[in-house]
Write a protein that holds these residues in place. Sequence first.
Motif, PDB file in Angstrom:
ATOM      1  N   UNK A   1      40.695  40.783  27.639  1.00 31.50           N
ATOM      2  CA  UNK A   1      41.960  40.039  27.727  1.00 31.50           C
ATOM      3  C   UNK A   1      43.035  40.998  28.670  1.00 31.50           C
ATOM      4  N   UNK A   2      43.696  40.213  29.646  1.00 32.00           N
ATOM      5  CA  UNK A   2      44.686  40.674  30.498  1.00 32.00           C
ATOM      6  C   UNK A   2      45.929  39.793  30.146  1.00 32.00           C
ATOM      7  N   UNK A   3      47.303  40.540  29.979  1.00 29.91           N
ATOM      8  CA  UNK A   3      48.417  39.675  30.004  1.00 29.91           C
ATOM      9  C   UNK A   3      49.692  40.193  30.850  1.00 29.91           C
TER      10      UNK A   3
ATOM     11  N   UNK B   1      51.302  35.065  29.958  1.00 25.91           N
ATOM     12  CA  UNK B   1      49.989  34.433  30.321  1.00 25.91           C
ATOM     13  C   UNK B   1      48.644  35.276  29.864  1.00 25.91           C
ATOM     14  N   UNK B   2      47.765  34.625  29.291  1.00 24.93           N
ATOM     15  CA  UNK B   2      46.573  35.705  29.136  1.00 24.93           C
ATOM     16  C   UNK B   2      45.529  35.286  29.969  1.00 24.93           C
ATOM     17  N   UNK B   3      44.805  36.179  30.447  1.00 25.80           N
ATOM     18  CA  UNK B   3      43.479  35.837  31.307  1.00 25.80           C
ATOM     19  C   UNK B   3      42.545  36.482  30.924  1.00 25.80           C
TER      20      UNK B   3
ATOM     21  N   UNK C   1      47.937  43.680  32.603  1.00 22.10           N
ATOM     22  CA  UNK C   1      47.506  44.561  32.006  1.00 22.10           C
ATOM     23  C   UNK C   1      46.863  44.135  30.628  1.00 22.10           C
ATOM     24  N   UNK C   2      46.063  45.219  30.269  1.00 26.39           N
ATOM     25  CA  UNK C   2      45.407  45.053  29.057  1.00 26.39           C
ATOM     26  C   UNK C   2      46.175  45.216  27.741  1.00 26.39           C
ATOM     27  N   UNK C   3      47.445  45.752  27.823  1.00 24.45           N
ATOM     28  CA  UNK C   3      48.238  46.011  26.673  1.00 24.45           C
ATOM     29  C   UNK C   3      49.183  44.824  26.625  1.00 24.45           C
TER      30      UNK C   3
END
Length: 115
Positions: free
Chosen positions: A32-34, A39-41, A67-69
């Motif tokens: 997950x990246x935000x 938005x989450x990808x 980013x992941x955080x």
Amino acid sequence: MASGSAIRGSRVGAGPMGEAERGDSAPRVWVSFWCANGHETRPSFSEEAGIDIPETWDCPRCGFPAGQDRENPPAPARNEPYKTHLAYVKERRSDEDGAAILDEALAALRARRGG
């Protein structure tokens, strides 16, 4: 009127067996990246390929870096405004330099015209 195509309406790789015909797919891991807009990808990566998971990923919805955080997404890149050719010239030359170049060009033009 018939077109004469015997395989009309099918595609390469299509068949009655589906996935079983092509074998098992590689094991995947979803990360997950935000982005700054929340938005989450979730792109997937192969577990076996040994590829390092990137620190940032471009958000497909808004284009911001993600980013992941989730609590601290990366800041959006600051876009520089469009510069005209004249703006670049003014960065390299002073007004005095510009006036001297203009006078030189006008003198050359007048000399060619004979005036």
